[in-house]
Design a protein around this motif. Structure first.
Motif, PDB file in Angstrom:
ATOM      1  N   ALA B 588       0.864  -1.178   0.000  1.00 47.62           N
ATOM      2  CA  ALA B 588       0.000   0.000   0.000  1.00 47.62           C
ATOM      3  C   ALA B 588       0.899   1.226   0.000  1.00 47.62           C
ATOM      4  O   ALA B 588       1.831   1.308   0.788  1.00 47.62           O
ATOM      5  CB  ALA B 588      -0.900   0.007   1.240  1.00 47.62           C
ATOM      6  N   VAL B 589       0.622   2.158  -0.885  1.00 46.08           N
ATOM      7  CA  VAL B 589       1.456   3.357  -1.000  1.00 46.08           C
ATOM      8  C   VAL B 589       0.686   4.528  -0.417  1.00 46.08           C
ATOM      9  O   VAL B 589      -0.470   4.750  -0.756  1.00 46.08           O
ATOM     10  CB  VAL B 589       1.786   3.641  -2.481  1.00 46.08           C
ATOM     11  N   MET B 590       1.350   5.268   0.448  1.00 46.10           N
ATOM     12  CA  MET B 590       0.680   6.419   1.064  1.00 46.10           C
ATOM     13  C   MET B 590       1.329   7.712   0.632  1.00 46.10           C
ATOM     14  O   MET B 590       2.549   7.790   0.478  1.00 46.10           O
ATOM     15  CB  MET B 590       0.756   6.330   2.587  1.00 46.10           C
ATOM     16  N   PRO B 600      -1.401  -6.339  -4.942  1.00 41.83           N
ATOM     17  CA  PRO B 600      -0.385  -7.372  -4.735  1.00 41.83           C
ATOM     18  C   PRO B 600       0.988  -6.810  -5.041  1.00 41.83           C
ATOM     19  O   PRO B 600       1.165  -6.024  -5.969  1.00 41.83           O
ATOM     20  CB  PRO B 600      -0.772  -8.462  -5.739  1.00 41.83           C
ATOM     21  N   ALA B 601       1.972  -7.250  -4.267  1.00 41.35           N
ATOM     22  CA  ALA B 601       3.293  -6.617  -4.309  1.00 41.35           C
ATOM     23  C   ALA B 601       3.903  -6.641  -5.702  1.00 41.35           C
ATOM     24  O   ALA B 601       4.370  -5.617  -6.208  1.00 41.35           O
ATOM     25  CB  ALA B 601       4.213  -7.314  -3.313  1.00 41.35           C
ATOM     26  N   ALA B 602       3.901  -7.795  -6.316  1.00 42.36           N
ATOM     27  CA  ALA B 602       4.549  -7.898  -7.621  1.00 42.36           C
ATOM     28  C   ALA B 602       3.881  -7.001  -8.638  1.00 42.36           C
ATOM     29  O   ALA B 602       4.536  -6.355  -9.465  1.00 42.36           O
ATOM     30  CB  ALA B 602       4.519  -9.346  -8.088  1.00 42.36           C
ATOM     31  N   GLU B 603       2.544  -6.931  -8.549  1.00 45.47           N
ATOM     32  CA  GLU B 603       1.818  -6.126  -9.525  1.00 45.47           C
ATOM     33  C   GLU B 603       2.065  -4.641  -9.336  1.00 45.47           C
ATOM     34  O   GLU B 603       2.258  -3.895 -10.298  1.00 45.47           O
ATOM     35  CB  GLU B 603       0.320  -6.375  -9.365  1.00 45.47           C
ATOM     36  N   VAL B 604       2.014  -4.207  -8.089  1.00 43.55           N
ATOM     37  CA  VAL B 604       2.243  -2.778  -7.839  1.00 43.55           C
ATOM     38  C   VAL B 604       3.638  -2.403  -8.307  1.00 43.55           C
ATOM     39  O   VAL B 604       3.867  -1.349  -8.884  1.00 43.55           O
ATOM     40  CB  VAL B 604       2.077  -2.459  -6.331  1.00 43.55           C
ATOM     41  N   TYR B 605       4.568  -3.287  -8.076  1.00 39.42           N
ATOM     42  CA  TYR B 605       5.937  -2.978  -8.435  1.00 39.42           C
ATOM     43  C   TYR B 605       6.151  -2.982  -9.937  1.00 39.42           C
ATOM     44  O   TYR B 605       6.814  -2.116 -10.495  1.00 39.42           O
ATOM     45  CB  TYR B 605       6.839  -4.033  -7.784  1.00 39.42           C
ATOM     46  N   GLY B 673      -8.722   0.227 -10.984  1.00 41.53           N
ATOM     47  CA  GLY B 673      -8.686   0.931 -12.250  1.00 41.53           C
ATOM     48  C   GLY B 673      -8.736   2.437 -12.125  1.00 41.53           C
ATOM     49  O   GLY B 673      -8.611   3.146 -13.117  1.00 41.53           O
ATOM     50  N   GLY B 674      -8.934   2.958 -10.931  1.00 44.18           N
ATOM     51  CA  GLY B 674      -8.909   4.405 -10.768  1.00 44.18           C
ATOM     52  C   GLY B 674     -10.070   5.064 -11.471  1.00 44.18           C
ATOM     53  O   GLY B 674     -11.185   4.539 -11.525  1.00 44.18           O
ATOM     54  N   HIS B 705      -5.861  -4.824  -7.401  1.00 42.51           N
ATOM     55  CA  HIS B 705      -4.965  -3.694  -7.505  1.00 42.51           C
ATOM     56  C   HIS B 705      -5.806  -2.441  -7.638  1.00 42.51           C
ATOM     57  O   HIS B 705      -6.465  -2.228  -8.641  1.00 42.51           O
ATOM     58  CB  HIS B 705      -4.087  -3.909  -8.755  1.00 42.51           C
ATOM     59  N   MET B 706      -5.779  -1.584  -6.622  1.00 38.61           N
ATOM     60  CA  MET B 706      -6.626  -0.401  -6.652  1.00 38.61           C
ATOM     61  C   MET B 706      -5.781   0.849  -6.602  1.00 38.61           C
ATOM     62  O   MET B 706      -4.685   0.855  -6.031  1.00 38.61           O
ATOM     63  CB  MET B 706      -7.575  -0.416  -5.454  1.00 38.61           C
ATOM     64  N   VAL B 707      -6.293   1.904  -7.185  1.00 38.36           N
ATOM     65  CA  VAL B 707      -5.530   3.141  -7.241  1.00 38.36           C
ATOM     66  C   VAL B 707      -6.495   4.305  -7.086  1.00 38.36           C
ATOM     67  O   VAL B 707      -7.659   4.229  -7.459  1.00 38.36           O
ATOM     68  CB  VAL B 707      -4.748   3.228  -8.575  1.00 38.36           C
TER      69      VAL B 707
END
Lengths: 322, 752
Positions: B588-590, B600-605, B673-674, B705-707
C-alpha cells in the motif's frame, strides 16, 4: 528498492571506528565492541563506579568529605573538650599548649568548637538535602508525567515560591520559630525542594516521549508503571547528582544563617556562627577565630561539589554507552 | 595524469589507551571529470578517507604513511597554510550531517559567500553576484530572498543545495560528497544527485561520491572503490563491478540485497559476524573471519591489490580466493525460481498459536475504516488557541487478512508511522474505526484495552530508544508478561529463554544491558518483546532502516521465518521499496495521509498505476548500472506540501505531471482501475476484498490492484511495456478515454 549497505547514519557503529571518531577518549577502549557479549556482565552501578574512580578530583573530594565526617563525629571521642561550661579566664587565647587552635570568646577550645559546629552543619546539610530531593523528585515526576493542567498548577506553585528570595524567606521563618536542629532542617528543606522539582519535571517530560515508555502502553501497562519502573530509574542519575549539589548549598545556607546570628542557639553552634563571632575580633588580629571556620566551610563545600561533578560524569557515561 | 592519486594511505587515531588503525594502505585514483564512488558499510573508513585527503582528521588522528597527490602536489607533506588554500578553493566538500553543517545564526548569503571571501579575497558586496548565480545554479527558487534567510527557514533539500553551493562556489577541481543524500526523501535525493551530476558536467570537475547505497553508485559513479575495515577490497569500473565482482565481500554484499531475492521468497544471504575492531593493524585479510570461502592463506597473509586481468584495466581486488564467474542478474535469479513465493505460503506449518485462536473464516484480521487523524496546531503559551490541524492520516481504508504481510510505503511525512501508531493504540483516531476481526479496538475501558493489547504488538524503528537502558534484557522481555499477568514467575523466565532462542540470541544475552548489543541484535530483542505476548498482528515501523545491509538481511530472514512458523501477520511500514517488496504480499502506497495505491506486491511494483508510485520506483536507485542509466530523468518534481494545508482534491496534484483541472476539484477514491466515476463502487469494504485464505501471493486476486487517481498509468514499467509490445494492446485492456497515456520515457529498452 534501495540497495543500501546501511540506512541513514546508524545510531551506533557495527565496529569500533565511529566510536573513535566520536573522540570519546578514556572509556571507549575499556569496553569490548558492542554485540560480542564478551566478559562477565557488569551492572550499571559497576560501570558508573569504574568511571568515577578514574576521576582523581572526585576521589579527592570523596576522601575530604569522609575525613570531615570522621573529624566532626568521631573527633570528640578522641579529643574531648568541654563545649558547655563557659570559662572566661581562658577566653581568646592564641594557639598554644593545650589548645591547638586557641580558644574563643567564651573559653571554648576552637578545635572542639569546629567539631561541634561541623556536626550541626553536616547534619543539617545532609538531612535538608535528602528531604528536598525526595519531595522535589516526587513532585516533579508527577507534574512531568501527567502534564496538562496538573503540570501547570504544580509548576506555578514552584515558580511562585521560587520568586521569593530564599534568604529573606529563611530569615522570616527563623524569626518566627525558634531555631533548633529539626526546625532548621525543615526550613532549609522547604526552600530547597524547588530546584529538584523543576529538574525532574524537565527530565520527565523528555522521557515521557521516549519509545521505551511508549512501549509500556503498547504492552498494556498503566501510567503508574511507566512512572515508577521506567521514568524514575532513568531520572535517578540526575537526581543524585543534584542531591550532592543540594548538600553543598544547604551547608552554605546554614552558614549564612549562622553568620547572621539566626542559626542554632548557643552553646550549640555551627561554622557560620563561629565565623560571625570571630569577625568581632578582626581588628585585634585573632586570626584563629576566623580562618579555621572559614576554611572548614570552603573545603567541605568544594569537596562535595567535586564529588557531584564526578557523579555527573559517571552517570552520563553510562548513558553514552552505545 | 590523474587529478588525485591516493597511494598507500595509512591513518591512525590515537586514543588514550590504544590506537585505532582507521585506514591501512588505501590506494585509488580519480581522473578529472569522472565520478568515483566510495562504498562500504558503516565503520569501513570511507569518511576517514575523505578526511585524510582534506587533512581534517579528528583529535588524535595522524596520517602515518602514504601519499595523496593532488594536481601534482603531495597533500600529506603540505604545510597547513597551503592546505587551507586548497580546502574550499580547490577541493570542495559536502559533509554528511547537513543539520549541523550550516551555522544557524548566520544568513545563507553570508555562509555561501564565505569561501569567496577567504579564497578569492572578495568583499561581501562583490561576492553577492556570484552567490546569487550559484544559488540559481543549484536550483534554489527566489535566490534574492533566500540569501537573507536563516538555515532553519529552509527545508532539508534546500539546505543540502545550499551546502552544495558553498562547496562549489570557488569552482573546485574536486568535489568530495560524503553521503550527500542520507535522510533525504527519495524523490529529493534523486533531484540532488541529478544536480551534482549536472554541475560536474558543467564545471568539469571530478567527484568522489561516498555512500553506502549501491543503487546510487550504480546510477552515478563511473568507477567504484569498495572498502572494508579500512582497506580497499576491490576497485573497478561500475559496469564491471556489478557484473563481475571478484572480492568475496563484494559478492556477499550483492547477495544480501533484498532486491536480488525479491519476489522469490528466498532467504537473503547474511554475512555472519561483525566487522573487526581496527585496534590491531591488519596482518591478514580483514574479511577472513566472516568469509565463506576463506582458506588458511587468508588468515595468515595480507592480500594486496592485484589486477583482475579482464577487459577492465582499472579492475583490481585484494583477495586470495576470488570469484571467477559473473554474478547472475536479478532476472536470472527470479527466472530460476518462479514459484518460490507460492511455495512459501503453502508450506505446512507447525505454528505456535496466537493467544486467541484465529479461525480461518475469511474475516479480515485488521480492518481500517476511513481512519482520520489530525494533530491540532496550537499557538500561544497560556491560552492555547488552535490555529490549524496537521492532517496526518486522512481517510485511510485498509484490510489485512490473516497470515499476510502488508507493506506500507511512503516518504517521510506521508502518515505511515501515524497509521501504525493508530493501529497499535499509541494514538487515538480523530475519526474512523479500527476493527480487529470485526470488533472495534477498545480505546476507553481499561480492562478491554489491556486484553486487546495481546492481539496487536509493535516493533519500533529505533531499537536503542525503544529499550529501557536501565533494564536487563531479561527484565525487558519479562515485562509484557508481567503486565498481562501471564503465567507464574518460573513460566515467565522459561518464556524469556524461549524467546531469546527464537530470535537467535544466546542465552547469556538475558543478563546484559541494551547498550552491550549491536543494532541488529537490539532489533531482535525488540522483535522478541513484540512476540512475547503471542500477538496475531505485529506492526513493524521501519525495523531495518537503520541497519547495515548484511544485518538487515538477518533481521528480514528472521521475520520471514517466524511468520511461517507462527502464522504471524505483519503490517510492515517502510520507505524502502526493495525491503517491502521482499517481505510483503500486498503493498500500500501512502502520500500525505492518503492511501493512493494498493495491490499485490509484484503487480504494484511491475505495473504501478499511480504517478507517485511510478515516481518513487523511478527515484529509488537500483543496483543495476544499465537500468539506472536508462531510467527516466523525470522522477518527481517539487517538494512535499505542508500537511497543515494539503492541496484540495487529489493531494498529489501539485507534483503530478498529469494533473488536470478535475484533480483539483474532485478527490479521487481508491478503486480498481482508478478513474473518477462517482459510483458507489468506490469504498473498499463494499468491493469485497481481503478475504484471502492462508495469505500468500496476491496473484490469485486476494486483493485487487486499486488506485486513487483520475488518470492512472496504463502501462507501468519496462516489463509491462515489453509485454505490451510483444503481445499487442495494453495489458489492462480497460478503456480509458480520459487523458493521455503516460509514456515511461525509457527510451529503447526492450527484451527486459
Amino acid at each position: 528498492m534501495t540497495t543500501q549497505l546501511g540506512g541513514p547514519p546508524p545510531v551506533e557503529p557495527a565496529g569500533g571506528m565511529d566510536a573513535a571518531v566520536g573522540a570519546f577518549a578514556a572509556p571507549a577502549d575499556s569496553l569490548p565492541a558492542p554485540g560480542t557479549l564478551e566478559g562477565r556482565p557488569k551492572s550499571l552501578f559497576r560501570l558508573g563506579f569504574e568511571v568515577f574512580v578514574q576521576n582523581r578530583l572526585a576521589i579527592v573530594g570523596l576522601v575530604v568529605v569522609a575525613l570531615a565526617i570522621l573529624f566532626c563525629f568521631v573527633g570528640p571521642l578522641i579529643y574531648p573538650t568541654d563545649q558547655v561550661t563557659v570559662d572566661l579566664t581562658s577566653a581568646n587565647l592564641p594557639p598554644g599548649s593545650g589548645h591547638p587552635l586557641g580558644t574563643d570568646g567564651s573559653g571554648y577550645d576552637v578545635v572542639g568548637r569546629l567539631m561541634v559546629g561541623g556536626q550541626t552543619s553536616l547534619i543539617v546539610g545532609l538531612a535538608a538535602a535528602a528531604i528536598a530531593t525526595v519531595v522535589g523528585t516526587v513532585w516533579g515526576a508527577i507534574a512531568g508525567f501527567f502534564g496538562g493542567v496538573v503540570d501547570g498548577i504544580m509548576m506555578r506553585i514552584v515558580d511562585a515560591i521560587l520568586a521569593i528570595p530564599i534568604l529573606f524567606l529563611l530569615l522570616f521563618l527563623v524569626t518566627i520559630v525558634r531555631p533548633s536542629l529539626p526546625v532548621m532542617i525543615f526550613v532549609i528543606g522547604l526552600t530547597a525542594w524547588l530546584v529538584p522539582a523543576r529538574l525532574v519535571r524537565g527530565e520527565s517530560l523528555t522521557l515521557r516521549v521516549r519509545e521505551y515508555v511508549q512501549a509500556v502502553r503498547v504492552m498494556g501497562g498503566s501510567s503508574w508503571r511507566s512512572v515508577t519502573r521506567h521514568i524514575m530509574p532513568n531520572v535517578i542519575g540526575t537526581v543524585i547528582v543534584n542531591a550532592t549539589f543540594q548538600v553543598a548549598d544547604a551547608i552554605l545556607l546554614v552558614a549564612y544563617l549562622g553568620y547572621l546570628g539566626l542559626g542554632i542557639s548557643p552553646p550549640a553552634t555551627d561554622w557560620g556562627a563561629m565565623l560571625s563571632n570571630g569577625t568581632q575580633y578582626v581588628f585585634l588580629n585573632y586570626w584563629w577565630l576566623i580562618y579555621p571556620a572559614g576554611f572548614a566551610i570552603i573545603i567541605v563545600v568544594v569537596a562535595v561539589n567535586l564529588v557531584g561533578d564526578g557523579l555527573r560524569d559517571s552517570v552520563e557515561v553510562r548513558l553514552q554507552r552505545r | 595524469m590523474a587529478l588525485l592519486e591516493v597511494s598507500g594511505l595509512t591513518t591512525d587515531i590515537r586514543l588514550s589507551r590504544s590506537v585505532v588503525h582507521a585506514l591501512s594502505d588505501v590506494s585509488f585514483t580519480v581522473d578529472a571529470g569522472e565520478t568515483v564512488g566510495l562504498v562500504g558499510e558503516s565503520g569501513c573508513g570511507k569518511t576517514m578517507t575523505a578526511m585524510s585527503i582534506e587533512r581534517l582528521l579528528p583529535p588524535g588522528g595522524h596520517i602515518t604513511g602514504g601519499h595523496v597527490r593532488f594536481d601534482g602536489r603531495d597533500l600529506v607533506a603540505l604545510p597547513e597554510r597551503s592546505m587551507q588554500a586548497i580546502r574550499g578553493g580547490e577541493i570542495g566538500m559536502i559533509f554528511q550531517d547537513r543539520m549541523t553543517s550550516l551555522n544557524p545564526v548566520q544568513l545563507i548569503g553570508e555562509q555561501v559567500a564565505e569561501p569567496l571571501v577567504l579564497h578569492r579575497g572578495m568583499t561581501r558586496a562583490r561576492a553577492r553576484e556570484p552567490v546569487l548565480e550559484m544559488l540559481r545554479l543549484v536550483g534554489i527558487p527566489h535566490p534574492e530572498q533566500r540569501m537573507d534567510s536563516y538555515p532553519h527557514q529552509l527545508s532539508g533539500g534546500q539546505r543540502q543545495r545550499v551546502m552544495i553551493a558553498m562547496a562549489l562556489i570557488c569552482r573546485p577541481k574536486l568535489l568530495i560528497a560524503d553521503e550527500p543524500t542520507t535522510a533525504l526523501d527519495v524523490t529529493v535525493q534523486k533531484q540532488i544527485l541529478e544536480l551534482v551530476d549536472r554541475l560536474r558536467a558543467e564545471l568539469g570537475m571530478a567527484v568522489i561520491l561516498i555512500t553506502h547505497d549501491l543503487g546510487v553508485i550504480a546510477g552515478r559513479a563511473d568507477r567504484v572503490v569498495v572498502m572494508y575495515a579500512g582497506t580497499v577490497a576491490e576497485t573497478a569500473a561500475t559496469q564491471t563491478l556489478f557484473a563481475e565482482p571478484r572480492h568475496r565481500y563484494t559478492e556477499a554484499l550483492f547477495e544480501a540485497l533484498p532486491e536480488r531475492a525479491a519476489g522469490t521468497g528466498e532467504k537473503l544471504y547474511s554475512i555472519p559476524g561483525l566487522p573487526p575492531d581496527l585496534i590491531e593493524a591488519p596482518h591478514a585479510c580483514p574479511f577472513a573471519p566472516r568469509c565463506r570461502f576463506a582458506v588458511d592463506r587468508c588468515r595468515t597473509q595480507l592480500p594486496v591489490l592485484e589486477s583482475a586481468g579482464d577487459g577492465d584495466v582499472t579492475h583490481r581486488f585484494a583477495c586470495f580466493v576470488p570469484r571467477t564467474e559473473p554474478l547472475p542478474s536479478p532476472e536470472e535469479i527470479v527466472a530460476a525460481r518462479p514459484a518460490a513465493q507460492a511455495e512459501a505460503s503453502s508450506d505446512s506449518r507447525e505454528w505456535v498459536a496466537p493467544t486467541r485462536f484465529i479461525p480461518d473464516d475469511g474475516v479480515p484480521l485488521l480492518s481500517l475504516d476511513r481512519l482520520v487523524k489530525d494533530f491540532p496546531v496550537t499557538r500561544g503559551g497560556l491560552l492555547r488557541r488552535t490555529v490549524g490541524a496537521v492532517s496526518a492520516v486522512a481517510g485511510a481504508t485498509l484490510q489485512i487478512a490473516r497470515g499476510q504481510t502488508v507493506g506500507l510505503v511512503g516518504e517521510s511525512g506521508c502518515g505511515k508511522t501515524t497509521l501504525g501508531r493508530l493501529v497499535v493504540g499509541l494514538e487515538l483516531p480523530t475519526d474512523g474505526r479500527i476493527l480487529f476481526r470485526g470488533r472495534p479496538l477498545a480505546h476507553r475501558h481499561r480492562r478491554d484495552l489491556r486484553e486487546d493489547r495481546r492481539n496487536v504488538q509493535f516493533m519500533f524503528q529505533d531499537a536503542y530508544a525503544s529499550l529501557d537502558p536501565r533494564m536487563r534484557v531479561r527484565a525487558i522481555l519479562r515485562e509484557p508478561l508481567e503486565i498481562q499477568h501471564v503465567g507464574t514467575a518460573r513460566d515467565r523466565d522459561r518464556r524469556v529463554d524461549e524467546l531469546l532462542e527464537d530470535v537467535g540470541l544466546p542465552r547469556r544475552a538475558a543478563e546484559r544491558y541494551p547498550h552491550e548489543f549491536s543494532g541488529g541484535q537490539r532489533q531482535r530483542i525488540g522483535l522478541a518483546r513484540a512476540l512475547a505476548l503471542q500477538p496475531a498482528l505485529i506492526v513493524a515501523d521501519e525495523p531495518v532502516s537503520a541497519l547495515d545491509v548484511s544485518i538487515q538481511a538477518q533481521v528480514l530472514n528472521l521475520m520471514k521465518q517466524l511468520q511461517r512458523e507462527r502464522e504471524l501477520t505483519y503490517l510492515f511500514i517502510s520507505h524502502d521499496l526493495s525491503v517491502v517488496r521482499y517481505l510483503s504480499d500486498i503493498i500500500a502506497v501512502m502520500y500525505l495521509g492518503k492511501v493512493v495505491e494498493i495491490g499485490p506486491a509484484a503487480e504494484v511494483y511491475a505495473a504501478a498505476q499511480h504517478h507517485y508510485t511510478r515516481g518513487l520506483i523511478d527515484a529509488i536507485p537500483i543496483a543495476d548500472p544499465a537500468a539506472e542509466r536508462a531510467k527516466a530523468k523525470l522522477g518527481v518534481s517539487g517538494e512535499l506540501p505542508s500537511a497543515m494545508d494539503p492541496p484540495s482534491g487529489c493531494r498529489f496534484r501539485t507534483r503530478c505531471p498529469m494533473a488536470q483541472e478535475i484533480c483539483a476539484q474532485v478527490e479521487p477514491v481508491l478503486r480498481v482501475g482508478g478513474g473518477s466515476d462517482q459510483d458507489a463502487a468506490g469504498t473498499m469494504p463494499d468491493v469485497g476484498v481481503g478475504v484471502g485464505v492462508g495469505g500468500g501471493a496476491g496473484a490469485g486476486g486476494a486483493v485487487p490492484h486499486m488506485v486513487a487517481c483520475h488518470f492512472p498509468l496504463v502501462t507501468g514499467t519496462f516489463a509491462a511495456a515489453a509485454a505490451a509490445a510483444a503481445s499487442g494492446p495494453a495489458p489492462t485492456g480497460r478503456p480509458r478515454g480520459m487523458g493521455p497515456v503516460h509514456t515511461t520515457g525509457r527510451g529503447e529498452r526492450d527484451g527486459r
